[in-house]
Design an enzyme around this catalytic site. Structure first.
Site, PDB file in Angstrom:
ATOM      1  N   HIS A 113       0.953  -1.174   0.012  1.00  0.00           N
ATOM      2  CA  HIS A 113       0.139  -0.021   0.158  1.00  0.00           C
ATOM      3  C   HIS A 113       0.791   1.249  -0.103  1.00  0.00           C
ATOM      4  O   HIS A 113       0.361   2.200  -0.323  1.00  0.00           O
ATOM      5  CB  HIS A 113      -0.838   0.121   1.094  1.00  0.00           C
ATOM      6  N   LYS A 115       3.527   4.077  -1.155  1.00  0.00           N
ATOM      7  CA  LYS A 115       3.632   4.789  -2.366  1.00  0.00           C
ATOM      8  C   LYS A 115       5.090   5.740  -2.329  1.00  0.00           C
ATOM      9  O   LYS A 115       4.996   6.706  -1.601  1.00  0.00           O
ATOM     10  CB  LYS A 115       2.649   5.893  -2.778  1.00  0.00           C
ATOM     11  N   ASP A 120      17.576   8.437  -8.936  1.00  0.00           N
ATOM     12  CA  ASP A 120      18.918   8.505  -8.808  1.00  0.00           C
ATOM     13  C   ASP A 120      19.463   8.583  -7.464  1.00  0.00           C
ATOM     14  O   ASP A 120      20.601   9.153  -7.131  1.00  0.00           O
ATOM     15  CB  ASP A 120      19.455  10.047  -9.481  1.00  0.00           C
ATOM     16  N   HIS A 289      -8.835  10.933   0.931  1.00  0.00           N
ATOM     17  CA  HIS A 289      -8.001   9.829   0.939  1.00  0.00           C
ATOM     18  C   HIS A 289      -6.531  10.135   1.502  1.00  0.00           C
ATOM     19  O   HIS A 289      -5.807   9.181   1.503  1.00  0.00           O
ATOM     20  CB  HIS A 289      -7.699   9.546  -0.689  1.00  0.00           C
ATOM     21  N   LYS A 291      -3.717  11.001   4.401  1.00  0.00           N
ATOM     22  CA  LYS A 291      -2.991  10.102   5.516  1.00  0.00           C
ATOM     23  C   LYS A 291      -2.003  11.305   6.173  1.00  0.00           C
ATOM     24  O   LYS A 291      -0.938  11.117   6.116  1.00  0.00           O
ATOM     25  CB  LYS A 291      -2.596   8.977   5.328  1.00  0.00           C
ATOM     26  N   ASP A 296       1.592  19.881  17.739  1.00  0.00           N
ATOM     27  CA  ASP A 296       2.292  21.290  18.120  1.00  0.00           C
ATOM     28  C   ASP A 296       2.581  21.848  16.927  1.00  0.00           C
ATOM     29  O   ASP A 296       1.764  22.095  16.006  1.00  0.00           O
ATOM     30  CB  ASP A 296       3.400  21.081  19.266  1.00  0.00           C
TER      31      ASP A 296
END
Length: 411
Positions: A113, A115, A120, A289, A291, A296
């Site tokens: 899941h 990404k 390089d 979608h 996350k 603080d």
């Protein structure tokens, strides 16, 4: 590798596909040595076509290009699409491909899941955005609201190592070409950044642990914007404790979910949280979608991990935790605007509506869900297998072998 804070990084917040896709496609096209790309979804739409073009251009420029996609999220990708990549010298692997049963995908759990894109060995992209038109406003009302970051500096070596280790596990890939990142990653900015991953071997709780550590340290504010919010006992307890000690705790959750049952599950927790002073907003403009979170005025996190049993106990995930006041303030200002203009606040009265009949469901559902990952670990579908993802004819044409990877250890 345990999570380590690296000093001297540059970090750029990328909001939605409009910011992410131009940046990542341009970086891929500029690659001269190596591109490592891991993702849950590639769709054969306009975004998928542009990604394919960028990968082929990188390979034509002499870069070693490897891609890993998930066998559930990218199950619909065509043999022709894969063969075009293979013909250009792009190596593609598929994580856990499974046959359909009565038309349904069966590889539901322990997904790749995360990404990650590493260029390089000097810059990287990490976040929650898949390669599909669903992340562009032009897609329509179901466009997803999501986030990623682009980073340069010493933390890229950690991201490169983590991604390389996964590609090394591909059967037959033990002797693959490896591009060593620069020995000394120059300081590129002022941000301290930590890579936290979740797998089914040595890092089963790293992401959750870093969330807990940040929440326990909070003295002013906590803002969490997460698509699938159904965390474990510890995280819920620490959020309530933070609110009781005077920290302003704000949750931005799905109001227009892509999967309605997710919202229903999360709503079972609303009354429990609101009574301690936690403010809950439902994002109603389109499916959330993202996350992301902040604590603080310095700590932030952006990545692929939801706060639910799949992400915290089963899937392979990757988050970047960031200590940088400017980045924190940028993310905070964006989320504040999102909450004020595009969200609906959930009142205690609304949260408690129907509580008498929802309370038993909440109790049973929550406790079942918390033990669900352990139960899934016993399913025979999680034993390692090796399987070509293309017919032999297509493999001969494109010289492509896509293989299944599966972690041997259960969570």
């Amino acid at each position: 590798m345990n999570p380590v804070w690296r000093e001297g990084n540059d970090v750029e917040l990328l909001i939605n596909g409009e910011a992410f896709f131009p940046a990542v496609f341009d970086a891929i096209r500029q690659a001269r040595q190596e591109v490592l790309l891991e993702t849950f979804i590639i769709f054969d739409d306009d975004v998928g076509q542009e990604l394919k073009s960028a990968l082929i251009e990188a390979a034509s420029n002499g870069a070693h290009v490897e891609v890993m996609v998930d066998g559930y999220g990218t199950a619909e990708i065509s043999d022709h699409y894969l063969a075009e990549l293979a013909g250009a010298g792009v190596t593609v692997h598929m994580f856990d491909p499974r046959p359909r049963i009565m038309g349904y995908r069966t590889n539901l759990f322990r997904r790749l899941h995360r990404k990650i894109v590493v260029i390089d060995g000097t810059e990287a992209f990490v976040g929650g955005i898949n390669f599909s038109c669903e992340h562009l406003a032009a897609y329509g009302p179901k466009t997803k609201q999501d986030y990623a970051v682009r980073v340069r500096g010493p933390v890229v070596a950690d991201i490169h190592q983590t991604s390389s280790e996964l590609f090394d596990q591909a059967p037959g890939n033990e002797a693959r070409l490896k591009v060593a990142p620069p020995r000394q990653h120059r300081r590129s900015g002022s941000a301290n950044i930590q890579l936290a991953v979740r797998d089914n071997e040595d890092h089963t709780r790293d992401i959750e642990t870093e969330y807990l550590r940040a929440i326990r340290s909070a003295s002013q504010r906590i803002v969490i914007a997460n698509a699938y919010f159904y965390p474990g006992y510890r995280l819920l307890r620490e959020l309530r404790r933070a609110a009781r000690r005077g920290v302003k705790v704000t949750l931005i959750l799905q109001g227009e979910p892509d999967m309605p049952w997710v919202r229903a599950a999360g709503q079972l927790l609303y009354g429990y949280l609101i009574k301690d002073g936690i403010v809950i907003h439902e994002y109603c403009r389109r499916p959330l979608h993202g996350k992301v979170a902040l604590v603080d005025r310095e700590w932030s996190t952006v990545g692929s991990s939801n706060l639910d049993p799949l992400s915290l106990s089963l899937n392979l995930e990757a988050n970047l935790n960031i200590r940088d006041a400017a980045f924190n303030q940028q993310l905070y200002a964006h989320l504040e605007e999102l909450a004020a203009a595009q969200c609906q606040e959930i009142t205690q009265e609304k949260a408690l509506r129907g509580y008498w009949w929802r309370a038993p469901l909440s109790y049973l559902g929550y406790h079942f869900t918390r033990h669900f990952p352990s139960l899934v670990g016993f399913l025979p579908a999680h034993t390692p297998r090796l399987k070509p993802a293309l017919p032999l004819e297509a493999e001969r044409e494109g010289d492509l072998t896509t293989l299944e990877l599966e972690q041997e250890k259960t969570p």
